[in-house]
Design an enzyme around this catalytic site. Structure first.
Site, PDB file in Angstrom:
ATOM      1  N   GLU A  39       5.526  -3.059   1.440  1.00  0.00           N
ATOM      2  CA  GLU A  39       5.889  -3.092  -0.152  1.00  0.00           C
ATOM      3  C   GLU A  39       5.002  -1.569  -0.618  1.00  0.00           C
ATOM      4  OE1 GLU A  39       7.466  -4.422  -2.364  1.00  0.00           O
ATOM      5  OE2 GLU A  39       8.178  -6.312  -1.194  1.00  0.00           O
ATOM      6  N   GLY A  81       0.677  -1.268   0.050  1.00  0.00           N
ATOM      7  CA  GLY A  81      -0.057   0.169   0.013  1.00  0.00           C
ATOM      8  C   GLY A  81       0.966   1.250  -0.077  1.00  0.00           C
ATOM      9  N   SER A  82       0.274   2.321   0.412  1.00  0.00           N
ATOM     10  CA  SER A  82       0.959   3.592   0.370  1.00  0.00           C
ATOM     11  C   SER A  82       1.958   3.882   1.515  1.00  0.00           C
ATOM     12  CB  SER A  82      -0.140   4.667   0.481  1.00  0.00           C
ATOM     13  OG  SER A  82      -0.708   4.712   1.667  1.00  0.00           O
ATOM     14  N   PRO A  83       2.866   4.793   1.323  1.00  0.00           N
ATOM     15  CA  PRO A  83       3.650   5.162   2.511  1.00  0.00           C
ATOM     16  C   PRO A  83       3.020   5.650   3.832  1.00  0.00           C
ATOM     17  CG  PRO A  83       4.885   5.950   0.499  1.00  0.00           C
ATOM     18  CD  PRO A  83       3.249   5.295   0.099  1.00  0.00           C
ATOM     19  N   LYS A  84       1.825   6.375   3.303  1.00  0.00           N
ATOM     20  CA  LYS A  84       1.180   6.721   4.385  1.00  0.00           C
ATOM     21  C   LYS A  84       0.450   5.893   5.479  1.00  0.00           C
ATOM     22  CE  LYS A  84      -3.115   9.545   5.293  1.00  0.00           C
ATOM     23  NZ  LYS A  84      -4.463   9.681   4.516  1.00  0.00           N
ATOM     24  N   ILE A  85      -0.357   4.862   4.935  1.00  0.00           N
ATOM     25  CA  ILE A  85      -0.852   3.886   5.726  1.00  0.00           C
ATOM     26  C   ILE A  85       0.794   2.854   6.144  1.00  0.00           C
ATOM     27  CG2 ILE A  85      -2.372   2.139   5.912  1.00  0.00           C
ATOM     28  CD1 ILE A  85      -3.589   4.567   5.142  1.00  0.00           C
ATOM     29  N   GLY A  86       1.448   2.612   5.359  1.00  0.00           N
ATOM     30  CA  GLY A  86       2.821   1.903   5.686  1.00  0.00           C
ATOM     31  C   GLY A  86       3.156   2.386   7.227  1.00  0.00           C
ATOM     32  N   CYS A 123       2.759   0.652  -8.759  1.00  0.00           N
ATOM     33  CA  CYS A 123       3.740   1.070  -7.903  1.00  0.00           C
ATOM     34  C   CYS A 123       5.017   1.308  -8.434  1.00  0.00           C
ATOM     35  CB  CYS A 123       3.831   0.195  -6.633  1.00  0.00           C
ATOM     36  SG  CYS A 123       4.274  -1.368  -6.988  1.00  0.00           S
TER      37      CYS A 123
HETATM   38  N1  LIG Z   1       5.365  -1.951  -3.689  1.00  0.00           N
HETATM   39  C1  LIG Z   1       4.115  -2.854  -4.182  1.00  0.00           C
HETATM   40  O1  LIG Z   1       4.356  -3.931  -4.435  1.00  0.00           O
HETATM   41  C2  LIG Z   1       3.064  -2.112  -4.322  1.00  0.00           C
HETATM   42  C3  LIG Z   1       1.974  -2.608  -5.155  1.00  0.00           C
HETATM   43  C4  LIG Z   1       0.801  -1.964  -5.487  1.00  0.00           C
HETATM   44  C5  LIG Z   1       0.587  -0.812  -4.865  1.00  0.00           C
HETATM   45  N2  LIG Z   1       1.372  -0.260  -4.020  1.00  0.00           N
HETATM   46  C6  LIG Z   1       1.207   1.047  -3.602  1.00  0.00           C
HETATM   47  O2  LIG Z   1      -0.173   1.074  -2.806  1.00  0.00           O
HETATM   48  C7  LIG Z   1      -0.489   2.552  -2.748  1.00  0.00           C
HETATM   49  C8  LIG Z   1      -1.765   2.202  -3.576  1.00  0.00           C
HETATM   50  O3  LIG Z   1      -2.706   1.362  -3.205  1.00  0.00           O
HETATM   51  P1  LIG Z   1      -3.825   1.596  -1.762  1.00  0.00           P
HETATM   52  O4  LIG Z   1      -4.720   2.791  -2.327  1.00  0.00           O
HETATM   53  O5  LIG Z   1      -4.489   0.440  -1.509  1.00  0.00           O
HETATM   54  O6  LIG Z   1      -2.977   1.986  -0.585  1.00  0.00           O
HETATM   55  P2  LIG Z   1      -3.534   2.298   0.826  1.00  0.00           P
HETATM   56  O7  LIG Z   1      -2.290   2.442   1.629  1.00  0.00           O
HETATM   57  O8  LIG Z   1      -4.264   3.298   0.726  1.00  0.00           O
HETATM   58  O9  LIG Z   1      -4.173   1.116   1.217  1.00  0.00           O
HETATM   59  C9  LIG Z   1      -3.722  -0.261   1.562  1.00  0.00           C
HETATM   60  C10 LIG Z   1      -4.377  -0.992   2.467  1.00  0.00           C
HETATM   61  O10 LIG Z   1      -4.376  -0.381   3.752  1.00  0.00           O
HETATM   62  C11 LIG Z   1      -5.769  -0.282   4.200  1.00  0.00           C
HETATM   63  N3  LIG Z   1      -5.891   0.990   4.945  1.00  0.00           N
HETATM   64  C12 LIG Z   1      -6.355   2.155   4.566  1.00  0.00           C
HETATM   65  N4  LIG Z   1      -6.400   2.993   5.466  1.00  0.00           N
HETATM   66  C13 LIG Z   1      -6.115   2.280   6.650  1.00  0.00           C
HETATM   67  C14 LIG Z   1      -6.068   2.845   8.189  1.00  0.00           C
HETATM   68  N5  LIG Z   1      -6.062   4.035   8.499  1.00  0.00           N
HETATM   69  N6  LIG Z   1      -5.493   1.931   9.041  1.00  0.00           N
HETATM   70  C15 LIG Z   1      -5.028   0.968   8.513  1.00  0.00           C
HETATM   71  N7  LIG Z   1      -5.412   0.333   7.311  1.00  0.00           N
HETATM   72  C16 LIG Z   1      -5.725   1.114   6.460  1.00  0.00           C
HETATM   73  C17 LIG Z   1      -6.507  -0.479   3.039  1.00  0.00           C
HETATM   74  O11 LIG Z   1      -7.918  -1.316   3.671  1.00  0.00           O
HETATM   75  C18 LIG Z   1      -5.944  -1.420   2.316  1.00  0.00           C
HETATM   76  O12 LIG Z   1      -5.961  -2.619   2.473  1.00  0.00           O
HETATM   77  C19 LIG Z   1       0.383   3.392  -3.809  1.00  0.00           C
HETATM   78  O13 LIG Z   1       1.112   4.033  -3.185  1.00  0.00           O
HETATM   79  C20 LIG Z   1       1.073   2.304  -4.626  1.00  0.00           C
HETATM   80  O14 LIG Z   1       2.591   2.568  -4.782  1.00  0.00           O
HETATM   81  C21 LIG Z   1       2.728  -1.044  -3.901  1.00  0.00           C
END
Ligand SMILES: NC(=O)c1ccc[n+]([C@@H]2O[C@H](COP(=O)([O-])OP(=O)(O)OC[C@H]3O[C@@H](n4cnc5c(N)ncnc54)[C@H](O)[C@@H]3O)[C@@H](O)[C@H]2O)c1
Length: 488
Positions: A214, A192-197, A252
């Site tokens: 990731e 997911g995103s760096p913010k949620i990471g 990504c």
């Molecule tokens: N490195 C990789 O392999 C890879 C692959 C695909 C996407 N990405 C990255 O993911 C991002 C886009 O994906 P996204 O929109 O699903 O990311 P996201 O971070 O918004 O969401 C990812 C997950 O986090 C959960 N989530 C959302 N808010 C949350 C919170 N407050 N607390 C806990 N969990 C929460 C969501 O339910 C989802 O399952 C982009 O930054 C992209 O670059 C990385």
């Protein structure tokens, strides 16, 4: 949400019991699950393509390349290599430790949480699952709420193919994720995103849980036109494929922006326009080959990025949007303001900024001024530039003269660094990602060295100094009293 909490706790209990039973440690169990994943994908190819079309408007060919085919290949590799991966690795211990023997065994973490993303909802769910199963873990997968059809498909289908006391799927958004993160896991794998990471990492810290993150970021693409001028057609096709040919840039590792010398910007833009037309025709919206934007929220985010007056003025191609169809036309920008949001946030959509430089060598400084990207792409045959990129920048990966292909190559680790992630997976790296490498030392009681133990004296100190240096000959002389203690 109380019900969800109970469901999560009950699932976790069941997965822990299953892990404790030892079933998932057996190679036979791991292989059965890997075969079942392959069977599930093969049996459900049409259904999977349907859900990917419903959620993202993905063409079935693109869906097979980026998701179904990729998963079959990944599971097949794991199946073929598992016997080799699980073998304990002998370590050659220094003579100092003689007669002890050393080895490293890979043990499963236990019960792991996998949280996936919506842009490749099948592969980003099943590929980590393959790693977790290969490692012998029990797994809970939380699919993404933004790809609801793929998510529902996985939740319904996985239990009928895989061992559902060991592998579970839970659907839901941030509220469900929050409940999951309140539990104690043995490993968390998040895409997911760096913010949620950051939220994941903070939650993992509570129990000192190991994580793989990731994440994403802005992947720059350097075009050194001097050295690749003869191959420019392929260069432009690869950039276009990397920007528009995989989930409409919602990837990504998609090309985020291009760095090129001023003098070559116009020819590059003309070639990009021609290539976009050859890929998607005169009416890309109806081509059936461009994925849609995943949601209204993401569409509005892209609209906001594009509607910044400075950015709008930089559009040299495309720019049209259709909110009802969640469609954004392939769009090219020439030198949007560097302080605009589009040049500072991951674009994650079909918009390609071209940033011009006086000299392509300046691309190094440009990239270094930004957070560490997941991937750097560079079209160049200039060995000096290649060396500078490798030694002066930091990123998850560097790919020369191609884009995105590194993801498909499971002989290479895939993952980010800094802002783009922690850890890596794919192929054998996935097995390692979901295994703890346990050090085993088989000591011997056959001999005992008094120098290890108190009471301390200068002879023992001299012995220890020599032992650290592995100065065996001198050690023998010391023990025989043939060299003086103070000479050490
Ligand atoms: N490195 C990789 O392999 C890879 C692959 C695909 C996407 N990405 C990255 O993911 C991002 C886009 O994906 P996204 O929109 O699903 O990311 P996201 O971070 O918004 O969401 C990812 C997950 O986090 C959960 N989530 C959302 N808010 C949350 C919170 N407050 N607390 C806990 N969990 C929460 C969501 O339910 C989802 O399952 C982009 O930054 C992209 O670059 C990385």
């Amino acid at each position: 949400m109380e019900d969800m909490k109970e469901t999560v706790e009950q699932s976790l209990r069941e997965m822990r019991e299953t892990f404790a039973s030892g079933r998932t440690r057996s190679v036979k169990w791991r292989k059965t699950q890997l075969r079942a994943i392959i069977e599930m994908v093969k049996d459900n190819e049409d259904k999977m393509c349907d859900v990917l079309f419903q959620d993202l408007g993905k063409h079935s060919t693109e869906a097979f390349r980026d998701e179904l085919g990729f998963v079959i290949r990944s599971a097949t590799t794991a199946l073929d290599c598992l016997d080799k991966w699980v073998v304990p690795r002998k370590s050659n211990l220094p003579l100092l430790f003689y007669p002890a023997k050393g080895k490293v065994i890979s043990e499963p973490y236990g019960t792991v949480l996998v949280m996936s993303s919506w842009n490749f909802p099948i592969s980003l769910s099943l590929d980590p699952l393959i790693g977790a199963i290969s490692g012998g873990n029990t797994v809970l997968l939380k699919s993404s709420e933004l790809s609801p059809n793929a998510s529902a498909f996985l939740a319904k289908t996985i239990p009928s193919y895989l061992d559902n006391k060991a592998i579970k799927v839970i659907e839901g958004g941030p509220d469900v994720a929050t409940i999951l993160l309140q539990q104690q896991w043995d490993k968390i794998f998040f895409t997911g995103s760096p913010k949620i990471g950051r939220i994941i990492l903070a939650a993992a810290a509570e129990h000192l849980t190991p994580v793989t993150l990731e994440l994403g970021g802005k992947c720059p693409t350097i075009v050194d036109h001097h050295s690749v001028s003869k191959d420019m057609k392929s260069v432009v096709k690869r950039i276009s494929g990397g920007k528009w040919g995989s989930c409409s840039g919602q990837a990504c590792i998609s090309v985020d922006y291009v760095l090129v010398e001023q003098s070559f910007a116009s020819p590059l833009i003309e070639m990009l326009k021609t290539t976009v037309k050859s890929f998607f025709g005169d009416n890309p919206k109806e081509s059936g080959c461009l994925s849609k934007i995943v949601s209204k929220k993401h569409f509005q985010r892209l609209a906001r990025l594009l509607n910044d007056p400075g950015v709008k003025a930089s559009i040299v191609y495309g720019g049209s949007m259709d909110e009802d169809k969640l469609f954004v036309e392939p769009t090219i920008l020439l030198d949007p303001p560097l302080d605009s949001e589009i040049m500072n946030e991951e674009i994650f959509g079909p918009i390609l900024p071209i940033i011009t430089l006086r000299d392509i060598q300046e691309s190094i400084g440009f990239i270094k001024s930004k957070p560490k990207p997941l991937a750097i792409y560079a079209f160049t045959k200039d060995e000096n530039l290649k060396t500078r990129i490798l030694s002066e920048t930091s990123s998850g990966s560097v790919t020369f003269n191609d884009v995105m292909i590194q993801y498909m190559c499971d002989a290479l680790p895939f993952g980010g660094v800094g802002e783009s992630g922690i850890g890596r997976y794919h192929g054998k790296y996935s097995f390692e990602c979901f295994s703890h490498e346990k050090a085993i030392m088989e000591g011997s009681l056959a001999m005992d060295l008094e120098a290890r133990y108190p009471p301390w004296n200068s002879f023992k100190l001299a012995f220890i100094r020599l032992a650290f240096r592995e100065a065996y000959f001198k050690l023998v002389l010391l023990m025989l009293g043939l060299i003086k203690v103070r000479d050490q």
